[in-house]
Design a protein around this motif. Structure first.
Motif, PDB file in Angstrom:
ATOM      1  N   THR A   1       0.832  -1.205   0.000  1.00  0.00           N
ATOM      2  CA  THR A   1       0.000   0.000   0.000  1.00  0.00           C
ATOM      3  C   THR A   1       0.863   1.249   0.000  1.00  0.00           C
ATOM      4  O   THR A   1       1.980   1.254   0.528  1.00  0.00           O
ATOM      5  CB  THR A   1      -0.936   0.019   1.229  1.00  0.00           C
ATOM      6  OG1 THR A   1      -1.704   1.230   1.218  1.00  0.00           O
ATOM      7  CG2 THR A   1      -0.153  -0.063   2.531  1.00  0.00           C
ATOM      8  N   LEU A   2       0.319   2.295  -0.586  1.00  0.00           N
ATOM      9  CA  LEU A   2       0.974   3.602  -0.563  1.00  0.00           C
ATOM     10  C   LEU A   2       0.522   4.429   0.629  1.00  0.00           C
ATOM     11  O   LEU A   2       1.067   5.503   0.875  1.00  0.00           O
ATOM     12  CB  LEU A   2       0.662   4.360  -1.861  1.00  0.00           C
ATOM     13  CG  LEU A   2       1.402   3.871  -3.101  1.00  0.00           C
ATOM     14  CD1 LEU A   2       0.680   4.314  -4.360  1.00  0.00           C
ATOM     15  CD2 LEU A   2       2.840   4.377  -3.106  1.00  0.00           C
ATOM     16  N   ARG A   3      -0.448   3.931   1.364  1.00  0.00           N
ATOM     17  CA  ARG A   3      -1.028   4.699   2.460  1.00  0.00           C
ATOM     18  C   ARG A   3      -0.487   4.247   3.811  1.00  0.00           C
ATOM     19  O   ARG A   3      -0.662   3.081   4.201  1.00  0.00           O
ATOM     20  CB  ARG A   3      -2.546   4.558   2.433  1.00  0.00           C
ATOM     21  CG  ARG A   3      -3.183   5.248   1.228  1.00  0.00           C
ATOM     22  CD  ARG A   3      -4.668   5.021   1.145  1.00  0.00           C
ATOM     23  NE  ARG A   3      -5.351   5.200   2.435  1.00  0.00           N
ATOM     24  CZ  ARG A   3      -6.676   5.189   2.580  1.00  0.00           C
ATOM     25  NH1 ARG A   3      -7.447   5.025   1.499  1.00  0.00           N
ATOM     26  NH2 ARG A   3      -7.220   5.341   3.756  1.00  0.00           N
TER      27      ARG A   3
ATOM     28  N   ASP B   1      -8.202  -0.926  -4.202  1.00  0.00           N
ATOM     29  CA  ASP B   1      -8.464   0.339  -4.887  1.00  0.00           C
ATOM     30  C   ASP B   1      -7.180   1.108  -5.189  1.00  0.00           C
ATOM     31  O   ASP B   1      -7.225   2.250  -5.646  1.00  0.00           O
ATOM     32  CB  ASP B   1      -9.391   1.220  -4.050  1.00  0.00           C
ATOM     33  CG  ASP B   1      -8.822   1.536  -2.663  1.00  0.00           C
ATOM     34  OD1 ASP B   1      -7.855   0.862  -2.247  1.00  0.00           O
ATOM     35  OD2 ASP B   1      -9.352   2.451  -2.002  1.00  0.00           O
ATOM     36  N   GLU B   2      -6.030   0.461  -4.975  1.00  0.00           N
ATOM     37  CA  GLU B   2      -4.738   1.135  -5.172  1.00  0.00           C
ATOM     38  C   GLU B   2      -3.952   0.617  -6.375  1.00  0.00           C
ATOM     39  O   GLU B   2      -2.782   0.971  -6.546  1.00  0.00           O
ATOM     40  CB  GLU B   2      -3.865   0.996  -3.923  1.00  0.00           C
ATOM     41  CG  GLU B   2      -4.366   1.734  -2.705  1.00  0.00           C
ATOM     42  CD  GLU B   2      -3.341   1.740  -1.583  1.00  0.00           C
ATOM     43  OE1 GLU B   2      -2.250   2.343  -1.769  1.00  0.00           O
ATOM     44  OE2 GLU B   2      -3.607   1.129  -0.531  1.00  0.00           O
TER      45      GLU B   2
ATOM     46  N   ARG C   1      -3.947   1.161  -9.628  1.00  0.00           N
ATOM     47  CA  ARG C   1      -3.424   2.200 -10.526  1.00  0.00           C
ATOM     48  C   ARG C   1      -2.355   3.033  -9.813  1.00  0.00           C
ATOM     49  O   ARG C   1      -1.315   3.343 -10.394  1.00  0.00           O
ATOM     50  CB  ARG C   1      -4.559   3.099 -11.016  1.00  0.00           C
ATOM     51  CG  ARG C   1      -4.102   4.247 -11.902  1.00  0.00           C
ATOM     52  CD  ARG C   1      -5.286   5.090 -12.358  1.00  0.00           C
ATOM     53  NE  ARG C   1      -4.851   6.239 -13.144  1.00  0.00           N
ATOM     54  CZ  ARG C   1      -4.472   7.407 -12.633  1.00  0.00           C
ATOM     55  NH1 ARG C   1      -4.470   7.568 -11.307  1.00  0.00           N
ATOM     56  NH2 ARG C   1      -4.103   8.400 -13.413  1.00  0.00           N
ATOM     57  N   ASP C   2      -2.613   3.418  -8.576  1.00  0.00           N
ATOM     58  CA  ASP C   2      -1.668   4.254  -7.837  1.00  0.00           C
ATOM     59  C   ASP C   2      -0.325   3.552  -7.666  1.00  0.00           C
ATOM     60  O   ASP C   2       0.738   4.180  -7.759  1.00  0.00           O
ATOM     61  CB  ASP C   2      -2.235   4.620  -6.466  1.00  0.00           C
ATOM     62  CG  ASP C   2      -3.445   5.532  -6.569  1.00  0.00           C
ATOM     63  OD1 ASP C   2      -3.607   6.192  -7.616  1.00  0.00           O
ATOM     64  OD2 ASP C   2      -4.235   5.576  -5.609  1.00  0.00           O
ATOM     65  N   LEU C   3      -0.369   2.251  -7.428  1.00  0.00           N
ATOM     66  CA  LEU C   3       0.875   1.494  -7.256  1.00  0.00           C
ATOM     67  C   LEU C   3       1.661   1.419  -8.560  1.00  0.00           C
ATOM     68  O   LEU C   3       2.888   1.528  -8.567  1.00  0.00           O
ATOM     69  CB  LEU C   3       0.556   0.097  -6.719  1.00  0.00           C
ATOM     70  CG  LEU C   3       0.165   0.067  -5.237  1.00  0.00           C
ATOM     71  CD1 LEU C   3      -0.597  -1.214  -4.904  1.00  0.00           C
ATOM     72  CD2 LEU C   3       1.406   0.194  -4.350  1.00  0.00           C
ATOM     73  N   ILE C   4       0.960   1.222  -9.659  1.00  0.00           N
ATOM     74  CA  ILE C   4       1.642   1.212 -10.951  1.00  0.00           C
ATOM     75  C   ILE C   4       2.292   2.566 -11.224  1.00  0.00           C
ATOM     76  O   ILE C   4       3.440   2.646 -11.681  1.00  0.00           O
ATOM     77  CB  ILE C   4       0.663   0.838 -12.082  1.00  0.00           C
ATOM     78  CG1 ILE C   4       0.368  -0.666 -12.038  1.00  0.00           C
ATOM     79  CG2 ILE C   4       1.244   1.211 -13.454  1.00  0.00           C
ATOM     80  CD1 ILE C   4      -0.609  -1.134 -13.089  1.00  0.00           C
ATOM     81  N   GLU C   5       1.577   3.636 -10.918  1.00  0.00           N
ATOM     82  CA  GLU C   5       2.142   4.970 -11.141  1.00  0.00           C
ATOM     83  C   GLU C   5       3.350   5.209 -10.249  1.00  0.00           C
ATOM     84  O   GLU C   5       4.338   5.826 -10.677  1.00  0.00           O
ATOM     85  CB  GLU C   5       1.068   6.042 -10.895  1.00  0.00           C
ATOM     86  CG  GLU C   5      -0.067   6.036 -11.913  1.00  0.00           C
ATOM     87  CD  GLU C   5       0.430   6.226 -13.337  1.00  0.00           C
ATOM     88  OE1 GLU C   5       1.286   7.115 -13.562  1.00  0.00           O
ATOM     89  OE2 GLU C   5      -0.017   5.470 -14.232  1.00  0.00           O
TER      90      GLU C   5
ATOM     91  N   GLU D   1     -10.406  -9.735 -12.611  1.00  0.00           N
ATOM     92  CA  GLU D   1     -10.969  -8.521 -12.017  1.00  0.00           C
ATOM     93  C   GLU D   1      -9.928  -7.406 -11.949  1.00  0.00           C
ATOM     94  O   GLU D   1     -10.235  -6.235 -12.186  1.00  0.00           O
ATOM     95  CB  GLU D   1     -11.513  -8.833 -10.626  1.00  0.00           C
ATOM     96  CG  GLU D   1     -12.246  -7.674  -9.981  1.00  0.00           C
ATOM     97  CD  GLU D   1     -12.887  -8.051  -8.659  1.00  0.00           C
ATOM     98  OE1 GLU D   1     -13.055  -7.155  -7.809  1.00  0.00           O
ATOM     99  OE2 GLU D   1     -13.213  -9.251  -8.470  1.00  0.00           O
ATOM    100  N   MET D   2      -8.700  -7.758 -11.622  1.00  0.00           N
ATOM    101  CA  MET D   2      -7.633  -6.749 -11.597  1.00  0.00           C
ATOM    102  C   MET D   2      -7.450  -6.135 -12.984  1.00  0.00           C
ATOM    103  O   MET D   2      -7.327  -4.913 -13.125  1.00  0.00           O
ATOM    104  CB  MET D   2      -6.311  -7.380 -11.143  1.00  0.00           C
ATOM    105  CG  MET D   2      -6.278  -7.869  -9.718  1.00  0.00           C
ATOM    106  SD  MET D   2      -4.592  -8.378  -9.286  1.00  0.00           S
ATOM    107  CE  MET D   2      -4.908  -9.716  -8.148  1.00  0.00           C
ATOM    108  N   LEU D   3      -7.436  -6.971 -14.008  1.00  0.00           N
ATOM    109  CA  LEU D   3      -7.262  -6.471 -15.370  1.00  0.00           C
ATOM    110  C   LEU D   3      -8.414  -5.559 -15.779  1.00  0.00           C
ATOM    111  O   LEU D   3      -8.204  -4.510 -16.400  1.00  0.00           O
ATOM    112  CB  LEU D   3      -7.133  -7.643 -16.342  1.00  0.00           C
ATOM    113  CG  LEU D   3      -5.833  -8.450 -16.251  1.00  0.00           C
ATOM    114  CD1 LEU D   3      -5.905  -9.686 -17.141  1.00  0.00           C
ATOM    115  CD2 LEU D   3      -4.634  -7.592 -16.646  1.00  0.00           C
ATOM    116  N   ALA D   4      -9.620  -5.954 -15.404  1.00  0.00           N
ATOM    117  CA  ALA D   4     -10.783  -5.130 -15.753  1.00  0.00           C
ATOM    118  C   ALA D   4     -10.703  -3.767 -15.069  1.00  0.00           C
ATOM    119  O   ALA D   4     -11.014  -2.728 -15.676  1.00  0.00           O
ATOM    120  CB  ALA D   4     -12.068  -5.850 -15.355  1.00  0.00           C
ATOM    121  N   THR D   5     -10.280  -3.748 -13.822  1.00  0.00           N
ATOM    122  CA  THR D   5     -10.133  -2.493 -13.086  1.00  0.00           C
ATOM    123  C   THR D   5      -9.108  -1.590 -13.751  1.00  0.00           C
ATOM    124  O   THR D   5      -9.336  -0.385 -13.944  1.00  0.00           O
ATOM    125  CB  THR D   5      -9.716  -2.775 -11.635  1.00  0.00           C
ATOM    126  OG1 THR D   5     -10.755  -3.513 -10.976  1.00  0.00           O
ATOM    127  CG2 THR D   5      -9.454  -1.483 -10.875  1.00  0.00           C
TER     128      THR D   5
END
Length: 349
Positions: free
Chosen positions: A130-132, A178-179, A181-185, A218-222
């Motif tokens: 997590t980034l949080r 919910d993270e 995309r944020d983790l990839i960035e 599901e991860m890919l769809a997100t």
């Protein structure tokens, strides 16, 4: 030294060794070590640097090409750099190793990255869920300030000039799903490939349930909702992750061990810090290599033990778990307390 690749019953080679150097860890992540206190392996039983040197030579002759140093948390071990240096001498040498990597939680990484690089370490993987900081505290039961140390450790890998760095994220529903995309960035900022791992029901995951698993699809769809079309990349090796490419060329991976096991091509085994050799992450028992090693077994005798053991290997643990109609927690706390070798932190994940 000439090596011969040994194959198991299903013709899977023995080419990847997960080498645990310590069972202790400085975090208490809910999906791995949900209890606060554990019974650690006796220090006298842990393989010494010289014993690791010798046993890896034997594994290399049996076909091992890649060694990944694990724990527990390997950076806790004081002589880790010495172990890396010993293994690095085998790179493309008589033992024919091609890669020496480490998996760490990153807490102590910034303080030790330079000595590990000087010792000859090839690659680094950091577990980063997590980034949080607040979520990190809930997951690991450690102070949010520890999260800042991990981020600093990840950045130190980039600053030290390592390549092929990976960030491993165990994805848990309603915890950190919910993270993605944020983790990839974040991975883009430190030149690291993020690998999302389905929550597995292995030893130590005593709070696991199927409802908490976020499947690969599901991860890919997100991610496609954020980025657009995602392209799967050809599978060129036996690594557990399937790789994908975003429209901008960013590569990430997904390890779908729970819903889409890779048992058919699994070429890895695990050696615990006290010398118990496990053929599968789900194995309930292993082969004791420490005792014959300390009893004076020759290189040839150890090679025979390893070769014959692997030839009998028929493990397909993740596939067997997937086939179960009623799939609950794999091992209860009582079993883990009786035998610490069943714990995820003991067998090196």
């Amino acid at each position: 030294m000439n090596s011969t690749i040994v194959r198991d019953i299903f013709r899977r080679p023995l080419t990847d060794l997960r080498l645990s150097v310590i069972d202790q860890c400085n975090l208490r992540c809910q999906y791995c070590m949900p209890q606060e206190h554990y019974k650690w392996l006796p220090k006298r039983d842990l393989l010494t640097c010289d014993e690791i040197d010798r046993i890896v030579d034997v594994f290399a002759e049996a076909g091992v090409r890649k060694v990944r140093i694990t724990g527990g948390e390997p950076l806790i071990r004081p002589d880790l750099a010495e172990i890396v240096e010993v293994l690095a001498r085998k790179l493309m040498g008589p033992a024919d190793l091609s890669d020496i990597a480490i998996t760490t939680n990153g807490v102590l990484l910034a303080d030790r990255i330079e000595e590990l690089k000087a010792a000859g370490l090839c690659r680094v993987t950091v577990s980063f869920d997590t980034l949080r900081p607040d979520r990190f505290e809930a997951l690991s039961r450690r102070r949010p300030s520890t999260h800042a140390k991990i981020v600093a450790g990840i950045r130190s890998v980039f600053a030290a000039g390592f390549s092929n760095t990976k960030l491993d994220t165990v994805v848990i529903r309603h915890v950190n799903d919910d993270e993605l995309r944020d983790l990839i960035e974040f991975g883009k900022t430190v030149a690291a490939e993020v690998r999302f791992i389905e929550y597995m029901d292995v030893g130590g995951a005593t709070n696991w349930s199927s409802a908490m698993v976020v499947p690969k699809a599901e991860m890919l769809a997100t991610l496609e909702r954020h980025y657009g079309a995602i392209q799967p990349l050809p599978k060129l090796d036996s690594a557990p992750a399937n790789q994908f490419s975003l429209p901008d060329g960013t590569i990430f991976g997904i390890v779908a061990s729970t819903t889409d096991p890779f048992c058919a091509t699994c070429d890895r085994s695990r050696l615990t810090a006290d010398g118990i050799w496990l053929h599968c992450l789900y194995a309930l028992n292993g082969i004791n290599l420490r005792d014959p090693l300390r009893a004076g077994a020759t290189h040839s005798e150890l090679l025979a033990i390893i070769s014959e053991g692997w030839k009998r290997r028929a493990d397909r643990g993740a596939e067997n778990r997937l086939a179960q109609q009623e799939r609950g927690v794999f091992l209860p706390v009582s079993s883990l307390q009786r035998d610490p070798h069943l714990e995820m932190h003991t067998r090196g994940g």
